[in-house]
Design an enzyme around this catalytic site. Structure first.
Site, short mmCIF file in Angstrom:
data_model
loop_
_atom_site.label_atom_id
_atom_site.label_comp_id
_atom_site.label_asym_id
_atom_site.label_seq_id
_atom_site.Cartn_x
_atom_site.Cartn_y
_atom_site.Cartn_z
N THR A 1 18.50 46.89 22.91
CA THR A 1 19.89 46.60 23.26
C THR A 1 20.01 46.44 24.77
OG1 THR A 1 20.32 48.97 23.35
CG2 THR A 1 20.79 47.85 21.28
N GLY B 1 27.89 31.52 26.15
CA GLY B 1 28.74 30.87 27.13
C GLY B 1 30.21 30.95 26.75
N SER C 1 25.99 28.98 29.90
CA SER C 1 25.50 29.16 28.53
C SER C 1 23.98 29.05 28.51
CB SER C 1 26.09 28.08 27.61
OG SER C 1 25.47 28.13 26.34
N HIS D 1 20.25 24.04 26.10
CA HIS D 1 20.81 24.03 27.45
C HIS D 1 19.64 24.10 28.45
CE1 HIS D 1 25.34 24.70 26.90
NE2 HIS D 1 24.83 24.24 25.76
N HIS E 1 33.59 47.32 25.67
CA HIS E 1 34.65 48.15 25.08
C HIS E 1 35.79 48.52 26.02
CE1 HIS E 1 31.94 48.52 21.71
NE2 HIS E 1 31.01 49.06 22.48
N ASN F 1 33.05 43.78 22.70
CA ASN F 1 31.60 43.97 22.80
C ASN F 1 30.98 42.59 22.94
OD1 ASN F 1 28.91 44.54 22.70
ND2 ASN F 1 28.92 45.46 20.67
N ARG G 1 28.17 42.13 24.88
CA ARG G 1 26.91 42.40 25.55
C ARG G 1 25.77 41.54 25.00
NH1 ARG G 1 27.52 48.79 24.61
NH2 ARG G 1 27.76 47.88 22.55
N GLU H 1 18.43 10.64 18.61
CA GLU H 1 19.61 11.46 18.34
C GLU H 1 20.63 11.30 19.45
OE1 GLU H 1 20.25 15.92 16.60
OE2 GLU H 1 18.93 15.73 18.34
#
Length: 387
Positions: free
Chosen positions: A28, A55, A181, A186, A213, A248, A250, A323
């Site tokens: 985490t 992003g 982002s 990207h 939070h 949240n 994060r 594409e």
């Protein structure tokens, strides 16, 4: 298939990640997120960086932190008609009066004349700009208008990582705060991820709190102590004390591990993307519209075009395994979510982009041979359109 975008994460990076995971102290948010933030701030030339999970979350965090920090004189914001949905949507979600601004015909940044009209008539508190396909807005003119009419300026730089203006300052360091982002395709990728950069230490600490939070665990000690003293919070209660109604948003140390590795490639990525942009211009010549802007370095996101027969061009390129996509969202004033609320908002340049715009592939793995092939197939059917 020549894809519009390609994954920047290599097999070697994935192997390194798999070898790191078993010994990682935590997956985490932890020390690697902090290290990535430090390195990313250094790269963009800013004092601070807050890493988040996308992003889109970066834009959400900027918008809400400005509200909670009492930075804004009202809840009116100017948003470019040519932008991305999550450039605009946080402001709708937080009850802002959103004002659309049309685009400049050369860069697809903001139309400065219309922007000043909106400033005079509506007196907004905030402007968010988008550097469309990494081409900078007219920052000198826009900054002067914001100063003249007391409007805060922030950037959605998600398409512009690595682009710098003529004095060498990078996108994301041209305003109060900038969003980025790190999604697949990207400039760099952390699988999912994003960041906000700023030189404002108060805003930085607000964002650290609201990201997690609304507590104070991540904020600088002087801010944490001030907040504790203001509300008389003891050391036990501090664990679950919330100073802001936060989220949240994060990221994780797993994402940051990839981000730190990816940052080492930015010089090469930016160089190749700018070279590719110039190759497109070389092979298409003056027959077709192409973006123009002032820059020291262009970390081109993709090559934008305007053609009369967009659907025919799309299908012809698809048949040849190339594409392409619409030129980002076209006009927000013609998107269903906007029409349902406000009706269709006509905007001259943005409407043309909406109806006739396409962008062609650009990434680290495209070379001159492929660009020559793409442009040859494009010119077989494309009917030029100019503003």
């Amino acid at each position: 298939m020549i894809r519009l975008a390609e994954n920047t994460i290599t097999q070697e990076e994935l192997v390194a990640l798999s070898q790191w995971i078993p010994s990682a102290p935590q997956l985490t948010k932890g020390p690697l997120v902090v290290e990535f933030e430090k390195q990313f701030a250094a790269y963009t030339g800013t004092k601070h960086c807050v890493m988040v999970n996308s992003g889109s979350s970066a834009n959400l965090l900027m918008a809400y932190s400005l509200l909670e920090g009492n930075y804004l004189k009202n809840k009116k914001v100017v948003v470019p008609a040519i932008s991305w949905i999550t450039t605009l949507s946080p402001f709708l979600q937080f009850g802002f009066d959103v004002l659309l601004c049309d685009s400049d015909k050369k860069s697809l940044g903001l139309d400065v004349a219309m922007l000043e009209e909106l400033f005079i008539k509506e007196k907004p508190a905030l402007l968010i700009i988008v550097h469309v396909l990494a081409h900078l807005n007219d920052m000198d003119a826009i900054t002067k208008l914001c100063q003249k009419y007391d409007v805060l300026l922030i950037e959605d730089a998600c398409e512009a990582l690595g682009t710098s203006n003529t004095d060498g300052r990078k996108a994301g360091n041209l305003s109060l705060a900038g969003s980025f982002s790190f999604y697949y395709g990207h400039h760099i990728s952390t699988i999912e991820g994003g960041a906000v950069t700023t030189n404002d230490t108060k805003l930085y600490n607000l964002m650290l709190s609201i990201r997690s939070h609304g507590w104070s665990r991540d904020v600088d000690s002087n801010f944490k102590n001030e907040w504790k003293e203001t509300f008389n919070i003891d050391e036990v209660r501090e664990f679950y004390t919330f100073y802001y109604p936060g989220f949240n948003l994060r990221s994780t140390d797993l994402n940051a591990f990839l981000g730190i590795s990816q940052l080492t490639k930015m010089e090469e990525i930016t160089k190749v993307r700018e070279e590719n942009f110039n190759l497109y211009k070389k092979y298409l010549g003056d027959k077709y519209w192409s973006q123009e802007s002032q820059y020291n370095q262009l970390s081109s996101f993709a090559f934008g075009t305007i053609v009369e027969n967009r659907v025919e061009v799309f299908n012809h390129l698809k048949k040849n395994d190339i594409e392409v996509r619409p030129l980002i969202c076209g006009s927000m004033g013609k998107q269903p979510f906007w029409i349902k609320r406000y009706g269709y908002t006509p905007l001259e340049v943005a409407d043309i982009v909406h109806d006739y715009g396409l962008y062609l592939p650009n990434h680290l793995y495209i070379n001159e041979e492929k660009i020559k092939f793409i442009t040859e197939k494009f010119m077989e059917v494309a009917i030029p359109k100019f503003f």
